[in-house]
Write an enzyme that holds these catalytic residues in place. Structure first.
Site, PDB file in Angstrom:
ATOM      1  N   LYS A   8       0.800  -1.227   0.000  1.00  0.00           N
ATOM      2  CA  LYS A   8       0.000   0.000   0.000  1.00  0.00           C
ATOM      3  C   LYS A   8       0.833   1.278   0.000  1.00  0.00           C
ATOM      4  O   LYS A   8       0.374   2.327  -0.467  1.00  0.00           O
ATOM      5  CB  LYS A   8      -0.935   0.007   1.204  1.00  0.00           C
ATOM      6  CG  LYS A   8      -2.096  -0.973   1.118  1.00  0.00           C
ATOM      7  CD  LYS A   8      -3.151  -0.495   0.145  1.00  0.00           C
ATOM      8  CE  LYS A   8      -4.425  -1.328   0.252  1.00  0.00           C
ATOM      9  NZ  LYS A   8      -5.488  -0.838  -0.653  1.00  0.00           N
ATOM     10  N   SER A 259       0.905  -9.998  -0.724  1.00  0.00           N
ATOM     11  CA  SER A 259       0.824  -8.534  -0.728  1.00  0.00           C
ATOM     12  C   SER A 259       0.915  -7.870   0.640  1.00  0.00           C
ATOM     13  O   SER A 259       0.984  -6.651   0.718  1.00  0.00           O
ATOM     14  CB  SER A 259      -0.490  -8.101  -1.395  1.00  0.00           C
ATOM     15  OG  SER A 259      -1.585  -8.680  -0.715  1.00  0.00           O
TER      16      SER A 259
END
Length: 358
Positions: A8, A259
């Site tokens: 992110k 991720s």
């Protein structure tokens, strides 16, 4: 492996780098289940900008505290991501801050897309990539980058079965909102995908699949044991999709994008337990016995002789469904795999025991 423990930071940092001086003075505001919050907090503090983050009150404590450490002011909002989003939008109008959307923003999508460029640079022979999907920012950027430079490479998206917003939207050919979401993968528990991300997924993503919480738990456990990686639920869905044959990768150079690794340690212990049960590394038996001396020894001798390891035992004499002179024996045991469990169960059955396997 990123500084904040998830991808992110890429999208947040690029978005903030594009702000005007006037926008910088007014600060930024965001909503997040945790990882986007940390990315925005870090990017804002590194650029000398004030940040305020709205976070669902059920978000892991570790993510909330990390956002504060990176310099953000955190507002806990009752509900899930979408409730935090609505509150952030209200505060944005009141303060005049710039809203940093976690996925439905072209600059944010572009920042996430740098992963696609790195994949093609480091792995030019790649045949397919499996990418987690929440709101769709990560897969939109990666799919655009990869399909623009290597159209033959397949891009597969994965969602949790308890939060299949993009999966359902893809099937219905239009973005739709779910009534509720429930999954161990809190980072991708999104009720409605973005407008931009939906359109990009429709154009560039080859297929979207779902995985269950048990499958996610198994993938987290496999990553710990085999790769020495701690992955959160949202980060492990790609590995779950590969492990449980949700997409066709046999004989192909495939990449599973892990991720994020910001999993709360209290959740991790429960996830490991679920993963052990799913893979047959742990099993629970409830055996109906006559309540007399020596019964436990008979059961444990069978389990031990076949290589099982009893780790917990509980006698229940009070169940109203049993005979007055009977008891239930609850056993938790460590085993090798599902075949090992079947072998133990067969031996117990042959010895005349009546039981249920969880």
């Amino acid at each position: 492996m990123q500084l904040t423990g998830s991808f992110k930071v890429r999208g947040a940092y690029y978005k903030i780098s594009q702000l005007t001086e006037e926008e910088r003075k007014n600060g930024v505001i965001a909503c997040s289940a945790g990882n986007h919050a940390q990315g925005v907090a870090l990017a804002a503090s590194r650029n000398g900008i004030k940040s305020l983050i709205c976070v669902p009150d059920g978000a892991p404590i570790s993510k909330v505290e990390a956002s504060k450490r990176y310099g953000a002011e955190v507002v806990l909002v009752p509900g899930v991501y979408d409730d935090a989003y609505n509150r952030a939008r209200e505060l944005q109008k009141e303060t005049g801050s710039t809203f940093i959307h976690p996925f439905d923003d072209l600059d944010v999508i572009a920042g996430q897309g740098t992963i696609g460029l790195e994949l093609l640079d480091q792995l030019p022979e790649i045949d397919c990539v499996i990418v987690p999907i929440g709101g769709g920012g990560l897969i939109s950027g990666i799919a655009f980058a990869i399909k623009s430079l290597n159209p033959r490479c397949k891009v597969y998206g994965v969602q949790a079965a308890g939060a299949p917003s993009m999966y359902r939207s893809h099937q219905e050919h239009g973005p739709l909102a779910l009534d509720s979401v429930s999954t161990v993968a809190d980072g991708i528990a999104v009720k409605r995908p973005g407008e931009l991300t939906y359109e990009l997924c429709e154009q560039y993503v080859d297929e979207i699949v779902t995985v269950t919480d048990d499958e996610i738990s198994t993938a987290i456990l496999a990553l710990i044991e085999q790769q020495k990686l701690i992955a959160e639920g949202a980060g492990a869905v790609s590995v779950a999709a590969a492990m449980f044959d949700k997409v066709d990768i046999k004989g192909k150079n495939a990449v599973c994008l892990v991720s994020g690794g910001n999993i709360d340690v209290t959740i991790l212990s429960r996830v490991i337990s679920r993963g052990l049960l799913k893979t047959g590394r742990s099993a629970e038996l409830t055996i109906e016995l006559v309540d007399k001396p020596g019964q436990l020894k008979g059961v444990s001798d069978i389990i031990a002789s076949l290589g099982g390891n009893v780790v917990a035992v509980h006698h229940d004499r009070a169940d109203e469904n049993m005979d007055i002179n009977s008891c239930f024996l609850h056993i938790v045991m460590e085993t090798r795999d599902q075949n090992h469990i079947a072998e133990i169960c067969s031996a117990l059955k042959n010895a005349g025991y009546r039981f249920k396997l969880r």
